[in-house]
Design a protein around this motif. Sequence first.
Motif, PDB file in Angstrom:
ATOM      1  N   ARG A 165     -12.563 -35.852  56.253  1.00  0.00           N
ATOM      2  CA  ARG A 165     -12.046 -36.627  55.365  1.00  0.00           C
ATOM      3  C   ARG A 165     -12.085 -36.188  53.959  1.00  0.00           C
ATOM      4  O   ARG A 165     -10.834 -36.122  53.435  1.00  0.00           O
ATOM      5  CB  ARG A 165     -12.555 -38.080  55.504  1.00  0.00           C
ATOM      6  N   ARG A 169      -8.731 -34.811  51.765  1.00  0.00           N
ATOM      7  CA  ARG A 169      -7.989 -35.086  50.629  1.00  0.00           C
ATOM      8  C   ARG A 169      -8.020 -34.030  49.741  1.00  0.00           C
ATOM      9  O   ARG A 169      -7.213 -33.924  48.789  1.00  0.00           O
ATOM     10  CB  ARG A 169      -9.053 -36.489  50.198  1.00  0.00           C
ATOM     11  N   GLY A 216      -2.260 -41.050  45.457  1.00  0.00           N
ATOM     12  CA  GLY A 216      -2.608 -42.225  46.002  1.00  0.00           C
ATOM     13  C   GLY A 216      -3.629 -42.211  47.218  1.00  0.00           C
ATOM     14  O   GLY A 216      -4.449 -42.811  47.121  1.00  0.00           O
ATOM     15  N   TYR A 217      -3.204 -41.121  48.196  1.00  0.00           N
ATOM     16  CA  TYR A 217      -4.247 -41.245  49.117  1.00  0.00           C
ATOM     17  C   TYR A 217      -5.317 -40.244  48.934  1.00  0.00           C
ATOM     18  O   TYR A 217      -6.546 -40.623  49.093  1.00  0.00           O
ATOM     19  CB  TYR A 217      -3.341 -40.180  50.354  1.00  0.00           C
ATOM     20  N   THR A 220      -8.233 -42.150  47.206  1.00  0.00           N
ATOM     21  CA  THR A 220      -8.627 -43.703  47.774  1.00  0.00           C
ATOM     22  C   THR A 220     -10.092 -43.584  47.684  1.00  0.00           C
ATOM     23  O   THR A 220     -10.446 -44.878  47.466  1.00  0.00           O
ATOM     24  CB  THR A 220      -8.333 -43.229  49.278  1.00  0.00           C
ATOM     25  N   PRO A 221     -11.050 -42.700  47.573  1.00  0.00           N
ATOM     26  CA  PRO A 221     -12.346 -42.939  47.605  1.00  0.00           C
ATOM     27  C   PRO A 221     -12.615 -43.528  46.047  1.00  0.00           C
ATOM     28  O   PRO A 221     -13.464 -44.548  45.908  1.00  0.00           O
ATOM     29  CB  PRO A 221     -13.062 -41.736  47.554  1.00  0.00           C
ATOM     30  N   PHE A 223     -10.568 -45.438  44.236  1.00  0.00           N
ATOM     31  CA  PHE A 223     -10.169 -46.789  44.280  1.00  0.00           C
ATOM     32  C   PHE A 223     -10.890 -47.822  45.019  1.00  0.00           C
ATOM     33  O   PHE A 223     -11.467 -48.935  44.572  1.00  0.00           O
ATOM     34  CB  PHE A 223      -8.704 -46.760  44.900  1.00  0.00           C
ATOM     35  N   ARG A 224     -11.626 -47.328  46.399  1.00  0.00           N
ATOM     36  CA  ARG A 224     -12.348 -48.099  47.222  1.00  0.00           C
ATOM     37  C   ARG A 224     -13.785 -48.307  46.407  1.00  0.00           C
ATOM     38  O   ARG A 224     -14.159 -49.634  46.440  1.00  0.00           O
ATOM     39  CB  ARG A 224     -12.781 -47.202  48.401  1.00  0.00           C
ATOM     40  N   ASP A 238     -16.667 -44.693  38.941  1.00  0.00           N
ATOM     41  CA  ASP A 238     -15.246 -44.718  39.727  1.00  0.00           C
ATOM     42  C   ASP A 238     -14.459 -45.625  38.943  1.00  0.00           C
ATOM     43  O   ASP A 238     -13.019 -45.534  39.254  1.00  0.00           O
ATOM     44  CB  ASP A 238     -15.302 -44.926  41.037  1.00  0.00           C
ATOM     45  N   SER A 242     -10.676 -44.568  38.303  1.00  0.00           N
ATOM     46  CA  SER A 242      -9.316 -45.324  39.088  1.00  0.00           C
ATOM     47  C   SER A 242      -8.627 -46.197  38.213  1.00  0.00           C
ATOM     48  O   SER A 242      -7.286 -45.947  38.333  1.00  0.00           O
ATOM     49  CB  SER A 242     -10.068 -46.637  39.950  1.00  0.00           C
TER      50      SER A 242
END
Length: 410
Positions: A165, A169, A216-217, A220-221, A223-224, A238, A242
């Motif tokens: 993953r 990314r 945006g993809y 993702t880590p 943002f999460r 983060d 973010s």
Amino acid sequence: MTVAAARLAGCAHCGLAIPAGRTEFCCIGCEVVYGAIARHGLGKFYDLRETPAPAHTTTRTYAELDDPAFERVHVRRQGALATAALYLEDLRCTACVWLVESSPTCVPGLGQVRLDLGRSRVDVEWDPATCKLSQIAQHLDRIGHAVHPYRGFDRDRQHRVEDRRLLTRIGVAGAALGNLMLLAVALYAGLFEDMSVGDTTGFRWASMLVAVPALGYAATPFFRTALGALRSRRLHLDLPLSIGIAAGLIWGSANTIRGVGEIYFDSLSMLVFLLLVARFVVLRPQRRASTAAELLLALTPSRARRVDPSTGVSTDVPVEALLPDDVVIVLVGETIPVDGVVTRGPSAIDLGLLSGEPRPVDVGFGARVHAGTVNVAAPLEIMVTATGEATRVGALVASIDALAQRRAPI
């Protein structure tokens, strides 16, 4: 035929028959090799190659690998085939890889064999109707690699998923970076070459259409983790990252739609790409440290001699089959397979694996002993209190793994 006899009867290098027209060598290749060996003073090669260096082997039968208790923990079924992960000792080079992965030609029923030299891990696939895992282990032992069960199989599989993953990314962020930089160069050049408004608008929209879905993809880590920090009401690195990435994407998109102002997609793509690469670079040594710690657990014995309380007879069983209050016998020179309490002694044990102390420690009735330590003086009977990852060495491995992932309060 010995090498000396072969050299008298045939080619001086390989011992094959000498064809008509030649005197000492069967071919020009053997003559060249023989001359090179002689010129460098390596003539003893012809005496030594008759006696190959012996592989380090054991006399184990590995019957415990066929026990149902072992299979429940370590063996996976895929239709008619079974797979298992094993840890091999004394792997040194790619020649070892070739030798191990050639095992299917020597063991009927053995299918695919894949060896990870860095982790000393081999994944084997076999047909249980044709051969047993113990037979595969005996073959690997005969070629010089003693076998242990590989712990942490599910953890390794999860790590591979996470790595894929993250690399995906990184690839998406890198592709976005390359394209956005090309578009940015066109826009910057247009500032000095009076690019038309239509062309400028087209490049800006193209940048937005590349940046928003790709970044945006890829981000993702971040943002999460930021959302998790907000839910727990804690600050996390983060979180500002973010906010910055989201603000840049939103503000750049707004300026693109309005047709005025700066867009920051090229800078954002560089930021996201470098952050992901840095995260991957940091993750690798953490994984290596965790794997090295897991090898401590892999090297503890996979079998034990359990004493039948009614007959007093001991039988070899996998450690996974042991239960609390079972009694096991550990002979002199063997590694203790479980955590437990000595019920018959006395003896002395080497605690080097756990403490690094080279001097043996005396133990007697009622003393607590731990898996991974070595019995060095006299046979011991031990009542089991913990096995596998529940032992002290298992807790040590878990602690090392937790510390490797822990972050400083700052």
